[in-house]
Design a protein around this motif. Structure first.
Motif, PDB file in Angstrom:
ATOM      1  N   PRO A 199       0.846  -1.196   0.000  1.00  0.00           N
ATOM      2  CA  PRO A 199       0.000   0.000   0.000  1.00  0.00           C
ATOM      3  C   PRO A 199       0.881   1.247   0.000  1.00  0.00           C
ATOM      4  N   ALA A 200       0.456   2.262  -0.705  1.00  0.00           N
ATOM      5  CA  ALA A 200       1.260   3.477  -0.830  1.00  0.00           C
ATOM      6  C   ALA A 200       1.387   4.189   0.509  1.00  0.00           C
ATOM      7  N   ARG A 201       2.555   4.776   0.731  1.00  0.00           N
ATOM      8  CA  ARG A 201       2.765   5.582   1.930  1.00  0.00           C
ATOM      9  C   ARG A 201       1.755   6.728   1.939  1.00  0.00           C
ATOM     10  N   LEU A 202       1.156   6.977   3.098  1.00  0.00           N
ATOM     11  CA  LEU A 202       0.143   8.010   3.332  1.00  0.00           C
ATOM     12  C   LEU A 202      -1.221   7.666   2.737  1.00  0.00           C
ATOM     13  N   SER A 203      -1.378   6.443   2.217  1.00  0.00           N
ATOM     14  CA  SER A 203      -2.698   6.044   1.714  1.00  0.00           C
ATOM     15  C   SER A 203      -3.594   5.643   2.884  1.00  0.00           C
ATOM     16  N   ASP A 204      -4.878   5.848   2.716  1.00  0.00           N
ATOM     17  CA  ASP A 204      -5.872   5.524   3.744  1.00  0.00           C
ATOM     18  C   ASP A 204      -6.337   4.083   3.552  1.00  0.00           C
ATOM     19  N   GLN A 205      -6.019   3.234   4.511  1.00  0.00           N
ATOM     20  CA  GLN A 205      -6.396   1.821   4.445  1.00  0.00           C
ATOM     21  C   GLN A 205      -7.433   1.465   5.507  1.00  0.00           C
ATOM     22  N   SER A 206      -8.152   2.472   5.990  1.00  0.00           N
ATOM     23  CA  SER A 206      -9.104   2.227   7.077  1.00  0.00           C
ATOM     24  C   SER A 206     -10.294   1.378   6.644  1.00  0.00           C
ATOM     25  N   GLU A 207     -10.523   1.229   5.325  1.00  0.00           N
ATOM     26  CA  GLU A 207     -11.612   0.370   4.859  1.00  0.00           C
ATOM     27  C   GLU A 207     -11.223  -1.105   4.847  1.00  0.00           C
ATOM     28  N   ASN A 208      -9.957  -1.406   5.083  1.00  0.00           N
ATOM     29  CA  ASN A 208      -9.517  -2.788   5.218  1.00  0.00           C
ATOM     30  C   ASN A 208     -10.170  -3.361   6.480  1.00  0.00           C
ATOM     31  N   PRO A 209     -10.971  -4.418   6.371  1.00  0.00           N
ATOM     32  CA  PRO A 209     -11.678  -4.949   7.547  1.00  0.00           C
ATOM     33  C   PRO A 209     -10.756  -5.285   8.715  1.00  0.00           C
ATOM     34  N   ALA A 229      -8.904  -9.539   4.749  1.00  0.00           N
ATOM     35  CA  ALA A 229      -8.101  -8.316   4.625  1.00  0.00           C
ATOM     36  C   ALA A 229      -7.855  -8.029   3.146  1.00  0.00           C
ATOM     37  N   ARG A 230      -7.667  -6.786   2.812  1.00  0.00           N
ATOM     38  CA  ARG A 230      -7.362  -6.416   1.433  1.00  0.00           C
ATOM     39  C   ARG A 230      -6.650  -5.067   1.421  1.00  0.00           C
ATOM     40  N   ILE A 231      -5.852  -4.842   0.394  1.00  0.00           N
ATOM     41  CA  ILE A 231      -5.141  -3.579   0.214  1.00  0.00           C
ATOM     42  C   ILE A 231      -5.850  -2.774  -0.860  1.00  0.00           C
ATOM     43  N   TRP A 232      -6.103  -1.502  -0.575  1.00  0.00           N
ATOM     44  CA  TRP A 232      -6.735  -0.616  -1.547  1.00  0.00           C
ATOM     45  C   TRP A 232      -5.680   0.252  -2.212  1.00  0.00           C
ATOM     46  N   TYR A 233      -5.825   0.483  -3.526  1.00  0.00           N
ATOM     47  CA  TYR A 233      -4.890   1.300  -4.294  1.00  0.00           C
ATOM     48  C   TYR A 233      -5.587   2.547  -4.836  1.00  0.00           C
ATOM     49  N   SER A 234      -4.782   3.510  -5.266  1.00  0.00           N
ATOM     50  CA  SER A 234      -5.332   4.791  -5.725  1.00  0.00           C
ATOM     51  C   SER A 234      -6.199   4.637  -6.965  1.00  0.00           C
ATOM     52  N   SER A 235      -6.032   3.544  -7.692  1.00  0.00           N
ATOM     53  CA  SER A 235      -6.842   3.297  -8.891  1.00  0.00           C
ATOM     54  C   SER A 235      -8.288   2.966  -8.545  1.00  0.00           C
ATOM     55  N   GLY A 236      -8.544   2.709  -7.258  1.00  0.00           N
ATOM     56  CA  GLY A 236      -9.873   2.289  -6.844  1.00  0.00           C
ATOM     57  C   GLY A 236     -10.034   0.784  -6.804  1.00  0.00           C
ATOM     58  N   LEU A 242      -7.141 -11.298   1.475  1.00  0.00           N
ATOM     59  CA  LEU A 242      -5.878 -11.772   2.011  1.00  0.00           C
ATOM     60  C   LEU A 242      -6.060 -12.268   3.437  1.00  0.00           C
ATOM     61  N   TYR A 243      -5.179 -13.172   3.839  1.00  0.00           N
ATOM     62  CA  TYR A 243      -5.126 -13.593   5.234  1.00  0.00           C
ATOM     63  C   TYR A 243      -4.286 -12.553   5.972  1.00  0.00           C
ATOM     64  N   GLY A 244      -4.802 -12.039   7.077  1.00  0.00           N
ATOM     65  CA  GLY A 244      -4.076 -10.964   7.734  1.00  0.00           C
ATOM     66  C   GLY A 244      -4.070 -11.046   9.243  1.00  0.00           C
ATOM     67  N   GLN A 245      -3.043 -10.444   9.817  1.00  0.00           N
ATOM     68  CA  GLN A 245      -2.947 -10.265  11.259  1.00  0.00           C
ATOM     69  C   GLN A 245      -2.515  -8.827  11.535  1.00  0.00           C
ATOM     70  N   ALA A 246      -2.952  -8.310  12.678  1.00  0.00           N
ATOM     71  CA  ALA A 246      -2.576  -6.958  13.070  1.00  0.00           C
ATOM     72  C   ALA A 246      -2.372  -6.916  14.574  1.00  0.00           C
ATOM     73  N   ALA A 247      -1.403  -6.097  15.016  1.00  0.00           N
ATOM     74  CA  ALA A 247      -1.130  -5.932  16.445  1.00  0.00           C
ATOM     75  C   ALA A 247      -0.468  -4.581  16.646  1.00  0.00           C
ATOM     76  N   TRP A 248      -0.742  -3.974  17.792  1.00  0.00           N
ATOM     77  CA  TRP A 248      -0.194  -2.652  18.100  1.00  0.00           C
ATOM     78  C   TRP A 248       1.208  -2.757  18.685  1.00  0.00           C
ATOM     79  N   ALA A 249       2.064  -1.850  18.254  1.00  0.00           N
ATOM     80  CA  ALA A 249       3.400  -1.670  18.840  1.00  0.00           C
ATOM     81  C   ALA A 249       3.515  -0.188  19.156  1.00  0.00           C
ATOM     82  N   GLY A 250       3.177   0.186  20.364  1.00  0.00           N
ATOM     83  CA  GLY A 250       3.110   1.598  20.703  1.00  0.00           C
ATOM     84  C   GLY A 250       1.908   2.228  20.023  1.00  0.00           C
ATOM     85  N   ASP A 251       2.117   3.352  19.363  1.00  0.00           N
ATOM     86  CA  ASP A 251       1.009   4.054  18.715  1.00  0.00           C
ATOM     87  C   ASP A 251       0.876   3.708  17.232  1.00  0.00           C
TER      88      ASP A 251
END
Length: 346
Positions: A199-209, A229-236, A242-251
């Motif tokens: 995903p592009a730097r500074l892109s908004d990925q908040s729609e990724n479940p 999970a999925r990655i959104w690009y500027s092309s729309g 995708l199979y995904g995992q997420a975890a916080w490291a600080g902020d």
């Protein structure tokens, strides 16, 4: 590092060899790169408050730059200490590739030379900060690179999140990406492997479940796992699911997404034909350069109309002139009436 270059690791290994041949110690760089580099007579390290000087900017994936004469590694001080370590090593990578003949020839053989050189710098810096044995030890409990692996590496090393992302991406078994996301879903760094673009730097990925779930419940001790999970690009367009995992490291949130062979699942085949396409609410006018929220479209060309009524039907070549100050050719709407200098230069 938006693209994956299969030869970047080979180039990074050759860069380590070149550093050793020049009398450098990779172990010392791991402990404190600034201390090592600032002691050398053949290099200068310049720390700047915010912006990299224009004569040194390379369009890097990091907030730094390299000046060839005299050889100078430039790092912005506004970053964290961890990120500064990654950046100065990244710029050292540029220095090695610009001053070592064999490394330079390897760059020239690439179709995308600047992209390859920058990618090799990222891999070189990440490898220095996170040696193989450290990454192996953090990955073994989870069967491979996972979100918890990234968090553990962040806690046991002085490596930045960017360095960890690069190392994790390099350990993925197939196509995938590792991203660092802030608390509103904006990407601050990402690295990818295989056929998937990061995903592009500074892109908004908040729609990724996956990312949305983590943003709604920022539990510092929880690891989120999702199969949509999925990655959104500027092309729309998006990736397939995708199979995904997420975890916080600080902020910041570490997000690991793979097309298949997820270490945290016993069975994870690729899901084809699950990509989506959306119509963006925002667009950039090709005529006046303004970014605007789309409220209406042209009935003739179907392109979004900007607030100044520009659309795809507008012929820019009939409405252009060169600014006498910056010498850029711009649309006449970017000039005041009768002015030969554009509004940005006034």
């Amino acid at each position: 590092m938006p693209r994956f270059f299969p030869d970047a690791q080979t180039q990074a290994d050759a860069m380590r060899a070149a550093w050793a041949a020049a009398g450098g110690s990779t172990e010392a760089l791991t402990l404190d790169a600034f201390d090592v580099l600032e002691r050398r007579d053949d290099l200068e390290v310049l720390r700047v408050p915010e912006f990299v000087p224009s004569d040194s900017q390379l369009g890097c994936s990091v907030a730094g730059g390299y000046r060839h004469s005299p050889p100078t590694l430039i790092v912005t001080e506004s970053m964290s200490r961890r990120r500064q370590q990654f950046t100065v090593l990244h710029e050292l990578g540029h220095h090695l590739q610009r001053t070592t003949v064999s490394l330079g020839k390897a760059v020239l053989r690439q179709q995308d030379r600047s992209g390859f050189e920058d990618a090799a710098c990222d891999v070189f810096a990440a490898n220095i900060l996170l040696p193989d044995d450290m990454v192996d030890e953090a990955s073994i409990p989870f069967g491979g690179p996972s979100a918890q692996t990234a968090v553990d590496l962040f806690g046991t090393s002085n490596a930045s999140r960017a360095a960890i992302s690069v190392r994790m991406a390099g350990r993925l078994r197939g196509a995938g990406a590792v991203a660092v996301v802030n608390d509103v879903g904006i990407v601050t760094f990402a690295a990818a492997r295989g056929s998937i673009y990061a995903p592009a730097r500074l892109s908004d990925q908040s729609e990724n479940p996956l990312i949305r779930a983590a943003l709604e419940d920022p539990d510092p001790n929880r690891v989120w796992s999702r199969d949509d999970a999925r990655i959104w690009y500027s092309s729309g367009h998006s990736t397939n699911e995708l199979y995904g995992q997420a975890a916080w490291a600080g902020d910041r949130l570490f997000v690991v997404m793979v097309e298949e062979s997820a270490p945290w699942r016993s069975y994870s085949p690729p899901r084809e034909n699950t990509a989506l396409r959306r119509t963006s609410r925002w667009a950039t006018c090709d005529i006046c350069g303004k970014n605007f929220e789309v409220h209406r479209h042209c009935l003739t060309c179907s392109k979004p109309k900007c607030p100044a009524d520009h659309c795809g039907c507008t012929a820019p070549t009939l409405f252009e002139k060169m600014c006498d100050s910056c010498t850029f050719v711009k649309h006449t709407s970017q000039f005041s009436d009768g002015s030969a200098v554009c509004k940005e230069c006034e």
